[in-house]
Write an enzyme that holds these catalytic residues in place. Sequence first.
Site, short mmCIF file in Angstrom:
data_model
loop_
_atom_site.label_atom_id
_atom_site.label_comp_id
_atom_site.label_asym_id
_atom_site.label_seq_id
_atom_site.Cartn_x
_atom_site.Cartn_y
_atom_site.Cartn_z
N HIS A 30 -34.79 46.50 119.00
CA HIS A 30 -33.90 46.40 117.85
C HIS A 30 -33.74 44.95 117.40
O HIS A 30 -32.80 44.63 116.70
CB HIS A 30 -32.54 47.01 118.17
CG HIS A 30 -32.63 48.45 118.55
ND1 HIS A 30 -32.96 49.44 117.65
CD2 HIS A 30 -32.50 49.07 119.74
CE1 HIS A 30 -33.00 50.61 118.26
NE2 HIS A 30 -32.73 50.41 119.54
N THR A 40 -46.05 38.06 111.92
CA THR A 40 -45.58 37.99 113.31
C THR A 40 -45.32 39.38 113.86
O THR A 40 -45.76 39.71 114.97
CB THR A 40 -44.31 37.12 113.41
OG1 THR A 40 -44.66 35.77 113.06
CG2 THR A 40 -43.72 37.15 114.81
N TYR A 59 -56.57 34.23 121.13
CA TYR A 59 -55.76 34.13 119.92
C TYR A 59 -56.56 34.61 118.71
O TYR A 59 -56.05 35.34 117.87
CB TYR A 59 -55.27 32.68 119.71
CG TYR A 59 -54.26 32.23 120.73
CD1 TYR A 59 -52.91 32.41 120.52
CD2 TYR A 59 -54.67 31.64 121.92
CE1 TYR A 59 -51.97 32.00 121.46
CE2 TYR A 59 -53.74 31.23 122.87
CZ TYR A 59 -52.40 31.41 122.63
OH TYR A 59 -51.48 31.02 123.56
N ASN A 68 -56.22 39.53 110.23
CA ASN A 68 -56.47 38.26 109.56
C ASN A 68 -57.24 37.34 110.51
O ASN A 68 -56.66 36.61 111.30
CB ASN A 68 -55.16 37.59 109.13
CG ASN A 68 -55.39 36.37 108.27
OD1 ASN A 68 -56.49 35.82 108.23
ND2 ASN A 68 -54.36 35.93 107.58
N ARG A 73 -53.97 30.35 114.66
CA ARG A 73 -52.80 29.47 114.86
C ARG A 73 -51.51 30.23 114.60
O ARG A 73 -50.51 30.03 115.29
CB ARG A 73 -52.90 28.24 113.96
CG ARG A 73 -54.03 27.31 114.39
CD ARG A 73 -54.09 26.10 113.47
NE ARG A 73 -52.97 25.21 113.70
CZ ARG A 73 -53.02 24.13 114.46
NH1 ARG A 73 -54.15 23.81 115.05
NH2 ARG A 73 -51.97 23.37 114.62
N ASN A 82 -41.93 35.47 120.23
CA ASN A 82 -41.81 36.78 120.85
C ASN A 82 -40.42 36.92 121.50
O ASN A 82 -40.11 36.22 122.45
CB ASN A 82 -42.91 36.96 121.90
CG ASN A 82 -42.88 38.30 122.58
OD1 ASN A 82 -42.03 39.13 122.34
ND2 ASN A 82 -43.83 38.50 123.48
N CYS A 90 -47.15 38.69 125.77
CA CYS A 90 -47.81 37.50 125.22
C CYS A 90 -48.56 36.72 126.29
O CYS A 90 -49.44 35.92 125.95
CB CYS A 90 -46.81 36.62 124.48
SG CYS A 90 -45.36 36.15 125.41
N HIS A 91 -48.28 36.99 127.55
CA HIS A 91 -49.06 36.32 128.62
C HIS A 91 -50.51 36.78 128.63
O HIS A 91 -51.36 36.11 129.21
CB HIS A 91 -48.41 36.57 129.99
CG HIS A 91 -48.32 38.01 130.36
ND1 HIS A 91 -47.28 38.83 129.93
CD2 HIS A 91 -49.14 38.80 131.09
CE1 HIS A 91 -47.46 40.04 130.41
NE2 HIS A 91 -48.59 40.06 131.10
N SER A 96 -59.86 30.92 123.72
CA SER A 96 -61.24 31.42 123.61
C SER A 96 -62.12 30.91 124.75
O SER A 96 -63.08 31.56 125.14
CB SER A 96 -61.86 31.00 122.27
OG SER A 96 -61.19 31.62 121.22
N GLU A 117 -51.41 41.69 137.01
CA GLU A 117 -52.01 42.81 136.31
C GLU A 117 -53.45 43.04 136.78
O GLU A 117 -54.02 44.05 136.64
CB GLU A 117 -51.98 42.58 134.79
CG GLU A 117 -50.58 42.59 134.26
CD GLU A 117 -50.51 42.53 132.75
OE1 GLU A 117 -51.55 42.64 132.08
OE2 GLU A 117 -49.40 42.38 132.23
#
Length: 117
Positions: A30, A40, A59, A68, A73, A82, A90-91, A96, A117
């Site tokens: 929420h 985002t 990324y 996109n 960036r 986040n 996000c971890h 690249s 993981e």
Amino acid sequence: PEPLRQCMAWLRAYFCEPATVGSLPVPAFHHPLLQRDSFTKQVLWTLLNDVKFGEAVSYKQLADLAGNSRAARAVGGAMRSNPIPIIIPCHRVILSSGQTGHYGGGHLMKEWLLSHE
């Protein structure tokens, strides 16, 4: 309340019984950032839905997945904003080159989460 119980159950499973995470519903979100239309929001939802437990994505790859290919960036900016790290993982976003890159919780925490993981 029930949403908090779901979140606690999800986090407990993630850390203690990671193999069961996929069978649990993702807790309800929420946060205002996730309610309004933005790149985002698109990136965070794409990360949550398309990059599975134990996977990593660059990324640039996440920018491609989010629609996109030139926005690597901006993906970094989305990771910094986040509001619910670990649940929106996000971890799992790395450079690249294969290096882990930055993480709000620190480099060692990111490495630990990836190895967990």
